[in-house]
Design a protein around this motif. Structure first.
Motif, PDB file in Angstrom:
ATOM      1  N   ALA A  99       0.825  -1.210   0.000  1.00 48.32           N
ATOM      2  CA  ALA A  99       0.000   0.000   0.000  1.00 48.32           C
ATOM      3  C   ALA A  99       0.858   1.259   0.000  1.00 48.32           C
ATOM      4  CB  ALA A  99      -0.935  -0.007   1.204  1.00 48.32           C
ATOM      5  N   VAL A 100       1.936   1.221   0.767  1.00 41.05           N
ATOM      6  CA  VAL A 100       2.832   2.389   0.825  1.00 41.05           C
ATOM      7  C   VAL A 100       3.512   2.592  -0.526  1.00 41.05           C
ATOM      8  CG1 VAL A 100       4.894   3.349   1.892  1.00 41.05           C
ATOM      9  CG2 VAL A 100       3.199   2.187   3.303  1.00 41.05           C
ATOM     10  N   ALA A 101       3.970   1.503  -1.143  1.00 44.94           N
ATOM     11  CA  ALA A 101       4.616   1.608  -2.449  1.00 44.94           C
ATOM     12  C   ALA A 101       3.666   2.190  -3.482  1.00 44.94           C
ATOM     13  CB  ALA A 101       5.112   0.228  -2.895  1.00 44.94           C
ATOM     14  N   ALA A 102       2.411   1.760  -3.437  1.00 48.25           N
ATOM     15  CA  ALA A 102       1.419   2.281  -4.376  1.00 48.25           C
ATOM     16  C   ALA A 102       1.195   3.769  -4.162  1.00 48.25           C
ATOM     17  CB  ALA A 102       0.103   1.519  -4.214  1.00 48.25           C
ATOM     18  N   ARG A 103       1.198   4.197  -2.917  1.00 50.28           N
ATOM     19  CA  ARG A 103       0.994   5.617  -2.616  1.00 50.28           C
ATOM     20  C   ARG A 103       2.151   6.459  -3.123  1.00 50.28           C
ATOM     21  NH1 ARG A 103      -2.843   7.338   0.823  1.00 50.28           N
ATOM     22  NH2 ARG A 103      -2.814   9.516   1.484  1.00 50.28           N
ATOM     23  N   LEU A 104       3.348   5.866  -3.149  1.00 47.85           N
ATOM     24  CA  LEU A 104       4.542   6.575  -3.616  1.00 47.85           C
ATOM     25  C   LEU A 104       4.815   6.327  -5.100  1.00 47.85           C
ATOM     26  CD1 LEU A 104       6.921   5.882  -0.575  1.00 47.85           C
ATOM     27  CD2 LEU A 104       5.765   8.028  -1.130  1.00 47.85           C
ATOM     28  N   ASP A 105       3.926   5.578  -5.742  1.00 45.57           N
ATOM     29  CA  ASP A 105       4.102   5.254  -7.162  1.00 45.57           C
ATOM     30  C   ASP A 105       5.446   4.575  -7.417  1.00 45.57           C
ATOM     31  OD1 ASP A 105       1.630   6.370  -7.949  1.00 45.57           O
ATOM     32  OD2 ASP A 105       2.491   8.380  -7.997  1.00 45.57           O
ATOM     33  N   GLY A 106       5.807   3.656  -6.522  1.00 49.71           N
ATOM     34  CA  GLY A 106       7.066   2.936  -6.674  1.00 49.71           C
ATOM     35  C   GLY A 106       6.859   1.444  -6.527  1.00 49.71           C
ATOM     36  N   GLY A 107       7.946   0.710  -6.640  1.00 48.70           N
ATOM     37  CA  GLY A 107       7.884  -0.733  -6.494  1.00 48.70           C
ATOM     38  C   GLY A 107       8.000  -1.136  -5.032  1.00 48.70           C
ATOM     39  N   THR A 108       7.276  -2.195  -4.662  1.00 53.89           N
ATOM     40  CA  THR A 108       7.287  -2.639  -3.271  1.00 53.89           C
ATOM     41  C   THR A 108       8.692  -2.997  -2.802  1.00 53.89           C
ATOM     42  OG1 THR A 108       5.037  -3.498  -3.511  1.00 53.89           O
ATOM     43  CG2 THR A 108       6.324  -4.301  -1.645  1.00 53.89           C
ATOM     44  N   MET A 109       9.451  -3.693  -3.625  1.00 55.18           N
ATOM     45  CA  MET A 109      10.777  -4.151  -3.205  1.00 55.18           C
ATOM     46  C   MET A 109      11.735  -2.993  -2.950  1.00 55.18           C
ATOM     47  SD  MET A 109      10.380  -7.275  -2.825  1.00 55.18           S
ATOM     48  CE  MET A 109      12.086  -7.587  -2.377  1.00 55.18           C
ATOM     49  N   SER A 110      11.516  -1.845  -3.606  1.00 52.43           N
ATOM     50  CA  SER A 110      12.423  -0.709  -3.399  1.00 52.43           C
ATOM     51  C   SER A 110      12.340  -0.186  -1.972  1.00 52.43           C
ATOM     52  CB  SER A 110      12.101   0.417  -4.384  1.00 52.43           C
ATOM     53  OG  SER A 110      10.827   0.995  -4.121  1.00 52.43           O
ATOM     54  N   LEU A 111      11.196  -0.415  -1.315  1.00 53.84           N
ATOM     55  CA  LEU A 111      11.033   0.062   0.055  1.00 53.84           C
ATOM     56  C   LEU A 111      11.948  -0.669   1.018  1.00 53.84           C
ATOM     57  CD1 LEU A 111       8.512   1.323  -1.267  1.00 53.84           C
ATOM     58  CD2 LEU A 111       7.220   0.715   0.789  1.00 53.84           C
ATOM     59  N   TYR A 112      12.284  -1.918   0.685  1.00 53.92           N
ATOM     60  CA  TYR A 112      13.087  -2.718   1.598  1.00 53.92           C
ATOM     61  C   TYR A 112      14.549  -2.264   1.643  1.00 53.92           C
ATOM     62  CZ  TYR A 112       9.149  -5.898   2.090  1.00 53.92           C
ATOM     63  OH  TYR A 112       7.919  -6.428   2.372  1.00 53.92           O
ATOM     64  N   HIS A 113      14.935  -1.335   0.768  1.00 50.97           N
ATOM     65  CA  HIS A 113      16.266  -0.734   0.886  1.00 50.97           C
ATOM     66  C   HIS A 113      16.335   0.183   2.106  1.00 50.97           C
ATOM     67  CE1 HIS A 113      17.723  -2.287  -2.869  1.00 50.97           C
ATOM     68  NE2 HIS A 113      16.784  -1.689  -3.582  1.00 50.97           N
ATOM     69  N   HIS A 114      15.163   0.644   2.577  1.00 52.83           N
ATOM     70  CA  HIS A 114      15.117   1.636   3.642  1.00 52.83           C
ATOM     71  C   HIS A 114      14.444   1.130   4.907  1.00 52.83           C
ATOM     72  CE1 HIS A 114      16.284   4.540   0.542  1.00 52.83           C
ATOM     73  NE2 HIS A 114      15.348   3.990  -0.216  1.00 52.83           N
ATOM     74  N   VAL A 115      13.517   0.184   4.764  1.00 56.98           N
ATOM     75  CA  VAL A 115      12.777  -0.356   5.899  1.00 56.98           C
ATOM     76  C   VAL A 115      12.777  -1.875   5.793  1.00 56.98           C
ATOM     77  CG1 VAL A 115      10.575  -0.377   7.115  1.00 56.98           C
ATOM     78  CG2 VAL A 115      11.293   1.688   5.933  1.00 56.98           C
ATOM     79  N   LYS A 116      13.087  -2.554   6.896  1.00 57.27           N
ATOM     80  CA  LYS A 116      13.213  -4.006   6.854  1.00 57.27           C
ATOM     81  C   LYS A 116      11.882  -4.709   6.597  1.00 57.27           C
ATOM     82  CE  LYS A 116      17.176  -4.088  10.000  1.00 57.27           C
ATOM     83  NZ  LYS A 116      17.676  -4.523  11.325  1.00 57.27           N
ATOM     84  N   GLY A 117      10.802  -4.119   7.053  1.00 58.55           N
ATOM     85  CA  GLY A 117       9.500  -4.744   6.879  1.00 58.55           C
ATOM     86  C   GLY A 117       8.436  -3.950   7.607  1.00 58.55           C
ATOM     87  N   ARG A 118       7.218  -4.487   7.625  1.00 61.10           N
ATOM     88  CA  ARG A 118       6.102  -3.742   8.209  1.00 61.10           C
ATOM     89  C   ARG A 118       6.302  -3.483   9.695  1.00 61.10           C
ATOM     90  NH1 ARG A 118       1.263  -4.123  10.840  1.00 61.10           N
ATOM     91  NH2 ARG A 118      -0.424  -2.771  10.048  1.00 61.10           N
ATOM     92  N   SER A 119       6.850  -4.456  10.412  1.00 59.90           N
ATOM     93  CA  SER A 119       7.033  -4.288  11.851  1.00 59.90           C
ATOM     94  C   SER A 119       7.918  -3.083  12.162  1.00 59.90           C
ATOM     95  CB  SER A 119       7.642  -5.559  12.455  1.00 59.90           C
ATOM     96  OG  SER A 119       7.848  -5.399  13.842  1.00 59.90           O
ATOM     97  N   GLU A 120       9.035  -2.979  11.458  1.00 59.24           N
ATOM     98  CA  GLU A 120       9.910  -1.824  11.662  1.00 59.24           C
ATOM     99  C   GLU A 120       9.215  -0.540  11.224  1.00 59.24           C
ATOM    100  OE1 GLU A 120      14.436  -0.262  10.672  1.00 59.24           O
ATOM    101  OE2 GLU A 120      13.424  -1.569   9.228  1.00 59.24           O
ATOM    102  N   LEU A 121       8.471  -0.612  10.138  1.00 59.39           N
ATOM    103  CA  LEU A 121       7.770   0.559   9.624  1.00 59.39           C
ATOM    104  C   LEU A 121       6.780   1.103  10.649  1.00 59.39           C
ATOM    105  CD1 LEU A 121       7.011   2.548   7.404  1.00 59.39           C
ATOM    106  CD2 LEU A 121       5.484   0.803   6.445  1.00 59.39           C
ATOM    107  N   VAL A 122       6.017   0.224  11.281  1.00 60.92           N
ATOM    108  CA  VAL A 122       5.032   0.659  12.263  1.00 60.92           C
ATOM    109  C   VAL A 122       5.720   1.331  13.450  1.00 60.92           C
ATOM    110  CG1 VAL A 122       3.311  -0.141  13.928  1.00 60.92           C
ATOM    111  CG2 VAL A 122       3.280  -1.013  11.591  1.00 60.92           C
ATOM    112  N   GLY A 123       6.858   0.774  13.874  1.00 58.85           N
ATOM    113  CA  GLY A 123       7.612   1.399  14.953  1.00 58.85           C
ATOM    114  C   GLY A 123       8.107   2.783  14.585  1.00 58.85           C
ATOM    115  N   LEU A 124       8.586   2.924  13.356  1.00 58.08           N
ATOM    116  CA  LEU A 124       9.040   4.230  12.880  1.00 58.08           C
ATOM    117  C   LEU A 124       7.884   5.213  12.771  1.00 58.08           C
ATOM    118  CD1 LEU A 124      11.491   3.036  10.073  1.00 58.08           C
ATOM    119  CD2 LEU A 124      12.127   4.177  12.208  1.00 58.08           C
ATOM    120  N   MET A 125       6.719   4.718  12.397  1.00 59.14           N
ATOM    121  CA  MET A 125       5.540   5.575  12.330  1.00 59.14           C
ATOM    122  C   MET A 125       5.208   6.154  13.706  1.00 59.14           C
ATOM    123  SD  MET A 125       3.174   3.134   9.919  1.00 59.14           S
ATOM    124  CE  MET A 125       1.638   3.981  10.368  1.00 59.14           C
TER     125      MET A 125
END
Length: 258
Positions: A99-125
């Motif tokens: 969902a985040v990748a779609a909002r940024l108009d990018g590929g899902t896998m590109s997000l994993y260069h910056h965030v390990k996964g949803r669990s880490e993402l929620v903590g950062l949020m």
């Protein structure tokens, strides 16, 4: 003040895109503050998109060549802010890497260069949302300091109702609690109360704020639930500020009585 000063340096061109931002250690030494306070200042700048972290390295002014492998649009800060936007609008369960990748108009896998996964993402949020709390005025002491902190936290929960999903234990590891909670508990301690008693007051206030926010705005909120006020049915959510003010005042009165 710290975030504003660094932002001023960037606006004046003294720090340019891609330049390293002073480290937490240097900020703490220059402004003579605790590391937790310095960490919070940098977190605010990240939430604003002014600076961005190079994973495993350092923090730089956003927009430079060092700003991430996939460009600023997919930097960690942009990912976190996009996830917060989704959670604010649709709830925490709607947040996924796809969902985040779609909002940024990018590929899902590109997000994993910056965030390990949803669990880490929620903590950062949660970290980012809480870092946006209005700072407590250092001139305030005692009840006034506690009240200022409670109202700041209430406003944050109203902006981000999904935060009510985190209990106090879930927030304990976040830098925000050290940067925001410790200065709050210092107020009662200054008036002769022990640090343990001061911490108890903070936990009580947090429980009041989070509990009301969860009941009135959270994902299982009583929005639409009707209560009787002066002989008329009223949506309880419409009474949120009145209920919060009443509860906060009574709790602070109790703290004053010891």
């Amino acid at each position: 003040m710290i975030a504003a000063d660094i932002r001023h340096r960037i606006d004046k061109g003294w720090l340019k895109p891609g330049d390293r931002v002073p480290s937490i250690r240097k900020i703490a030494a220059e402004w003579q503050v605790a590391h937790a306070t310095a960490t919070k200042a940098v977190a605010i700048l990240r939430a604003e998109g002014v600076v961005e972290a190079i994973p495993g390295a350092y923090t730089v002014v956003a927009g430079g060549p060092g700003g991430g492998r996939s460009g600023r649009d997919n930097s960690r800060e942009r990912i976190v802010l996009a996830a917060i936007e989704i959670a604010d609008a649709e709830g925490l369960d709607a947040v996924s890497m796809r969902a985040v990748a779609a909002r940024l108009d990018g590929g899902t896998m590109s997000l994993y260069h910056h965030v390990k996964g949803r669990s880490e993402l929620v903590g950062l949020m949660a970290d980012t949302a809480l870092a946006g709390n209005a700072p407590v005025d250092d001139a305030l002491r005692g009840q006034a300091r506690l009240e200022s902190a409670a109202r700041s936290l209430w406003a944050t929960y109203r902006r981000h109702p999904w935060l009510t999903r985190f209990d106090l234990g879930g927030l304990r590891a976040l830098p925000w609690l050290a940067a925001h909670g410790a200065p709050v508990t210092r107020g009662p301690a200054d008036q002769g109360e022990g640090s343990v008693t001061a911490l108890r007051h903070w936990v009580l206030l947090h429980g009041l704020v989070r509990g009301l926010a969860a009941d009135l705005f959270g994902e299982k909120a009583m929005s639409g639930a009707l209560g009787w006020f002066e002989g008329e049915e009223t949506d309880l959510a419409n009474e949120a500020e009145v209920i919060f003010d009443l509860g906060l005042r009574r709790l602070l009165d109790g703290v004053a009585l010891g």
